[in-house]
Design an enzyme around this catalytic site. Structure first.
Site, PDB file in Angstrom:
ATOM      1  N   ARG A  67       0.890  -1.190  -0.102  1.00 45.90           N
ATOM      2  CA  ARG A  67       0.039  -0.267   0.006  1.00 45.90           C
ATOM      3  C   ARG A  67       0.977   1.205   0.068  1.00 45.90           C
ATOM      4  NH1 ARG A  67      -4.992   0.350   0.932  1.00 45.90           N
ATOM      5  NH2 ARG A  67      -5.064  -1.618   2.172  1.00 45.90           N
ATOM      6  N   ASN A 109     -13.517  14.078   1.375  1.00 46.61           N
ATOM      7  CA  ASN A 109     -14.190  12.914   1.121  1.00 46.61           C
ATOM      8  C   ASN A 109     -15.603  12.959   1.277  1.00 46.61           C
ATOM      9  OD1 ASN A 109     -14.531   9.949   0.394  1.00 46.61           O
ATOM     10  ND2 ASN A 109     -14.754   9.457   2.502  1.00 46.61           N
ATOM     11  N   HIS A 111     -18.899  10.593   2.375  1.00 46.53           N
ATOM     12  CA  HIS A 111     -19.344   9.449   2.680  1.00 46.53           C
ATOM     13  C   HIS A 111     -20.743   9.099   3.178  1.00 46.53           C
ATOM     14  CE1 HIS A 111     -18.881   5.466   5.101  1.00 46.53           C
ATOM     15  NE2 HIS A 111     -19.677   6.110   5.931  1.00 46.53           N
ATOM     16  N   SER A 138     -22.147  12.540   4.254  1.00 50.39           N
ATOM     17  CA  SER A 138     -21.248  13.723   4.861  1.00 50.39           C
ATOM     18  C   SER A 138     -20.228  14.016   4.142  1.00 50.39           C
ATOM     19  CB  SER A 138     -20.783  13.102   6.015  1.00 50.39           C
ATOM     20  OG  SER A 138     -21.740  12.578   7.136  1.00 50.39           O
ATOM     21  N   THR A 143      -8.871  12.501   7.521  1.00 49.88           N
ATOM     22  CA  THR A 143      -7.578  12.203   8.384  1.00 49.88           C
ATOM     23  C   THR A 143      -7.297  10.902   8.200  1.00 49.88           C
ATOM     24  OG1 THR A 143      -9.045  12.049  10.267  1.00 49.88           O
ATOM     25  CG2 THR A 143      -8.252  14.136   9.822  1.00 49.88           C
ATOM     26  N   ASP A 147     -12.912   7.522   7.533  1.00 51.74           N
ATOM     27  CA  ASP A 147     -14.288   8.075   7.668  1.00 51.74           C
ATOM     28  C   ASP A 147     -14.517   9.002   9.120  1.00 51.74           C
ATOM     29  OD1 ASP A 147     -15.008   6.888   5.136  1.00 51.74           O
ATOM     30  OD2 ASP A 147     -15.836   5.116   6.207  1.00 51.74           O
TER      31      ASP A 147
HETATM   32  C1  GRF Z   1     -20.977   7.570  -2.900  1.00 47.88           C
HETATM   33  O1  GRF Z   1     -22.257   7.349  -2.396  1.00 47.88           O
HETATM   34  C2  GRF Z   1     -20.097   8.161  -2.021  1.00 47.88           C
HETATM   35  O2  GRF Z   1     -20.681   8.559  -0.934  1.00 47.88           O
HETATM   36  C3  GRF Z   1     -19.177   6.991  -1.788  1.00 47.88           C
HETATM   37  O3  GRF Z   1     -19.258   6.075  -2.890  1.00 47.88           O
HETATM   38  C4  GRF Z   1     -20.263   6.428  -3.613  1.00 47.88           C
HETATM   39  C5  GRF Z   1     -19.674   6.912  -5.114  1.00 47.88           C
HETATM   40  O4  GRF Z   1     -20.518   7.019  -5.989  1.00 47.88           O
HETATM   41  N1  GRF Z   1     -17.995   7.396  -1.231  1.00 47.88           N
HETATM   42  P1  GRF Z   1     -20.085   7.509  -7.442  1.00 47.88           P
HETATM   43  O5  GRF Z   1     -18.988   6.659  -7.972  1.00 47.88           O
HETATM   44  O6  GRF Z   1     -19.552   9.046  -7.219  1.00 47.88           O
HETATM   45  O7  GRF Z   1     -21.412   7.182  -8.380  1.00 47.88           O
END
Ligand code: GRF
Length: 214
Positions: A67, A109, A111, A138, A143, A147
């Protein structure tokens, strides 16, 4: 014009919302998406980027020892575009601490839950299984805690008794496509910052659930 790099792993519907907000006449985002990266060569998000004339690249994790090596190579590639902001939009890979530190304060991000509820995967399924009457999404600074970074903005949706997982997913995504461009817009206008492990908007420390959670 502020420079934005977006990372995707899948459909890229959030990426599309960001592209539209940068390119529309109203220029809801006063910035430019200069590259899109993926850990999946077949991510449809890369196709969306190409269709919009944006550089689209993928790196295959199998080509790297671990990674840290993958993330170091990705960080290097991203750096070559000199971004002001790096946006995770459905990027389904855990980030190494070094990557997160490298982009600290300019890494966002989205989420699909009302954090701190339901970090990790299958959030819609969990919300339904727990009988929740509301769910949401959200936008947060990233960080090292998965999430777990400071929340900037959330949007809520109802869950109805007859809902299937797809119904809730779709309802959440509609909100995502509104709030992610809004927050990215704030960032490129210089209104948003991460300090003392909190999100700040226009010099005001935002509460734990982000701006005007209710
Ligand atoms: C979204 O629902 C986001 O919240 C999550 O992954 C999904 C991505 O959807 N992290 P997309 O690829 O933008 O259609």
């Amino acid at each position: 014009m502020k420079r934005i790099v977006v990372l995707v792993s899948g459909q890229g519907s959030n990426l599309q919302a960001l592209i539209d907000a940068c390119q529309s006449d109203s220029h809801r985002i006063q910035g430019q998406i200069c590259a899109v990266f993926s850990n999946k060569a077949d991510a449809y998000g890369l196709e969306r980027a190409r269709n919009a004339g944006i550089a689209a690249r993928s790196l295959n994790p199998a080509d790297f020892a671990d990674r840290d090596a993958f993330d170091a190579a990705l960080a290097n590639e991203i750096d070559s575009f000199q971004p002001d902001l790096v946006v995770l939009a459905g990027y389904m890979r855990i980030l190494s601490p070094a990557f997160v530190q490298h982009f600290a304060g300019k890494l966002l991000n989205i989420h699909p839950s009302l954090l701190p509820k339901y970090p990790g995967l299958h959030t819609h399924r969990q919300a339904i299984a727990n009988g929740d009457s509301e769910h949401g999404t959200s936008v947060h600074f990233v960080t090292e805690e998965l999430d777990g970074g400071p929340v900037i903005l959330q949007a809520k949706v109802p869950i109805f008794p007859q809902d299937e997982e797809e119904d809730v997913t779709e309802r959440v995504q509609v909100q995502e496509h509104n709030i992610y461009p809004l927050v990215v817009g704030w960032f490129v206008e210089g209104r948003l910052a991460m300090r003392d492990n909190a999100a700040w908007l226009d010099g005001q420390r935002l509460p734990e659930q982000g701006y005007a959670a209710d």
